[in-house]
Design a protein around this motif. Structure first.
Motif, short mmCIF file in Angstrom:
data_model
loop_
_atom_site.label_atom_id
_atom_site.label_comp_id
_atom_site.label_asym_id
_atom_site.label_seq_id
_atom_site.Cartn_x
_atom_site.Cartn_y
_atom_site.Cartn_z
N VAL A 1 0.86 -1.18 0.00
CA VAL A 1 0.00 0.00 0.00
C VAL A 1 0.90 1.24 0.00
CG1 VAL A 1 -1.84 1.28 1.16
CG2 VAL A 1 -1.78 -1.22 1.32
N ASP A 2 0.79 2.03 -1.06
CA ASP A 2 1.48 3.31 -1.10
C ASP A 2 0.46 4.36 -0.65
OD1 ASP A 2 3.97 4.86 -2.00
OD2 ASP A 2 2.29 5.94 -2.93
N ILE A 3 0.82 5.09 0.39
CA ILE A 3 -0.12 6.01 1.04
C ILE A 3 0.24 7.45 0.70
CG2 ILE A 3 -1.05 6.77 3.26
CD1 ILE A 3 -0.02 4.00 4.35
N SER A 4 -0.75 8.19 0.23
CA SER A 4 -0.58 9.63 0.04
C SER A 4 -1.72 10.34 0.77
CB SER A 4 -0.57 9.99 -1.45
OG SER A 4 -1.86 9.80 -2.01
N LYS A 5 -1.71 11.64 0.72
CA LYS A 5 -2.73 12.41 1.42
C LYS A 5 -4.13 12.05 0.93
CE LYS A 5 -4.12 17.16 2.41
NZ LYS A 5 -3.78 18.58 2.22
N ALA A 6 -4.29 11.89 -0.37
CA ALA A 6 -5.61 11.69 -0.95
C ALA A 6 -5.93 10.24 -1.31
CB ALA A 6 -5.77 12.56 -2.19
N THR A 7 -4.89 9.44 -1.60
CA THR A 7 -5.17 8.10 -2.14
C THR A 7 -4.35 7.01 -1.49
OG1 THR A 7 -3.52 8.37 -3.89
CG2 THR A 7 -5.80 8.99 -4.43
N ILE B 1 -4.43 -13.15 3.02
CA ILE B 1 -3.42 -12.10 3.09
C ILE B 1 -2.33 -12.52 4.07
CG2 ILE B 1 -2.98 -9.67 3.65
CD1 ILE B 1 -4.84 -10.04 1.24
N VAL B 2 -1.08 -12.56 3.59
CA VAL B 2 0.05 -12.91 4.45
C VAL B 2 0.49 -11.69 5.25
CG1 VAL B 2 2.47 -13.67 4.47
CG2 VAL B 2 0.87 -14.63 2.82
N ARG B 3 0.60 -10.54 4.56
CA ARG B 3 0.98 -9.30 5.23
C ARG B 3 0.61 -8.12 4.33
NH1 ARG B 3 5.31 -11.84 4.40
NH2 ARG B 3 5.77 -12.21 6.58
N ILE B 4 0.38 -7.01 4.99
CA ILE B 4 0.12 -5.74 4.29
C ILE B 4 1.30 -4.84 4.62
CG2 ILE B 4 -1.39 -3.75 4.08
CD1 ILE B 4 -3.71 -5.61 4.93
N VAL B 5 2.06 -4.49 3.60
CA VAL B 5 3.29 -3.72 3.77
C VAL B 5 3.02 -2.27 3.39
CG1 VAL B 5 5.73 -3.54 3.13
CG2 VAL B 5 4.62 -5.78 3.19
N PHE B 6 3.42 -1.35 4.27
CA PHE B 6 3.26 0.08 3.99
C PHE B 6 4.36 0.84 4.69
CE2 PHE B 6 1.09 -0.74 7.91
CZ PHE B 6 1.28 0.38 8.70
N GLU B 7 4.55 2.08 4.25
CA GLU B 7 5.52 2.98 4.87
C GLU B 7 4.76 4.01 5.70
OE1 GLU B 7 8.77 3.73 1.44
OE2 GLU B 7 6.70 4.19 0.89
N PRO B 8 5.30 4.38 6.86
CA PRO B 8 4.65 5.47 7.61
C PRO B 8 4.83 6.78 6.82
CG PRO B 8 6.72 4.84 8.64
CD PRO B 8 6.48 3.86 7.52
N ASN C 1 10.53 0.80 6.99
CA ASN C 1 11.28 2.04 6.88
C ASN C 1 11.27 2.51 5.42
OD1 ASN C 1 13.74 3.61 6.25
ND2 ASN C 1 14.17 3.33 8.42
N PRO C 2 10.90 3.77 5.16
CA PRO C 2 10.85 4.26 3.78
C PRO C 2 12.19 4.15 3.03
CG PRO C 2 9.72 5.77 5.23
CD PRO C 2 10.40 4.76 6.11
N LEU C 3 13.30 4.37 3.73
CA LEU C 3 14.60 4.25 3.07
C LEU C 3 14.87 2.81 2.67
CD1 LEU C 3 17.21 5.57 2.14
CD2 LEU C 3 18.13 5.21 4.44
N GLN C 4 14.52 1.87 3.53
CA GLN C 4 14.70 0.45 3.21
C GLN C 4 13.85 0.08 1.99
OE1 GLN C 4 13.37 -2.29 6.22
NE2 GLN C 4 14.50 -4.00 5.35
N ALA C 5 12.62 0.59 1.95
CA ALA C 5 11.73 0.30 0.82
C ALA C 5 12.30 0.88 -0.47
CB ALA C 5 10.34 0.85 1.10
#
Length: 169
Positions: A11-17, A50-57, A80-84
């Motif tokens: 899941v890539d998270i932005s303000k709107a989507t 679903i095994v896992r849901i991966v997202f960045e804070p 971690n965003p840098l790791q991703a």
């Protein structure tokens, strides 16, 4: 007999989507990053294995999603965003779009299996937010004191004194 393959969700998270990608199925969708969008996402995930849901804070934009998915009992892996980003670069993904980021997060979940962690309680979340606000006020107070000492203008000195009084309250 139909074989069900467990899915890693990115899941890539932005303000709107919320850009969502299932791996290995290769299915992608986009949802609004609001209460109704998250409800639609939960419905879409439905009975999938679903095994896992991966997202960045992502600053304040991931909190609602994390809370709702955690409350639904889904396995969450906050990375971690840098790791991703480094994973995406190593995988050869040089373009950077929300859809590509979601796909990379899903692949990262499948290959690196980041740990699944339970969400923190709402009380801990609130305490963490209050702590961050306090740190910002302490920093602001130091800056206001420094400005007050450096100001020659009576107007600016008064403004700094008022700001310090407001911070202290």
């Amino acid at each position: 007999m139909e074989t069900i393959i467990a899915q890693n969700v990115g899941v890539d998270i932005s303000k709107a989507t919320l850009d969502v990608h299932l791996h290995p199925a290769g299915i992608a969708r986009q949802f609004a990053n609001d209460a109704s969008g998250i409800k639609a996402l939960l419905g879409w995930l439905g009975d999938r294995d679903i095994v896992r849901i991966v997202f960045e804070p992502t600053g304040p934009y991931h909190h609602r999603l994390e809370r709702r998915l955690g409350d639904a009992g889904l396995p969450l892996a906050k990375v971690n965003p840098l790791q991703a980003r480094r994973f995406a670069q190593a995988a050869g993904a040089h373009a950077k779009t929300d859809a590509i980021d979601a796909a990379m997060l899903a692949r990262m979940g499948a290959l690196l299996t980041p740990p699944i962690r339970p969400i923190t309680s709402e009380a801990i979340d609130e305490m963490r937010e209050l702590h961050i606000a306090r740190l910002a006020l302490v920093k602001d107070r130091t800056a206001a004191r420094n400005r007050q000492h450096a100001c020659r203008s009576p107007l600016l000195k008064r403004h700094a004194a008022q700001r310090l009084a407001q911070i202290d309250r």
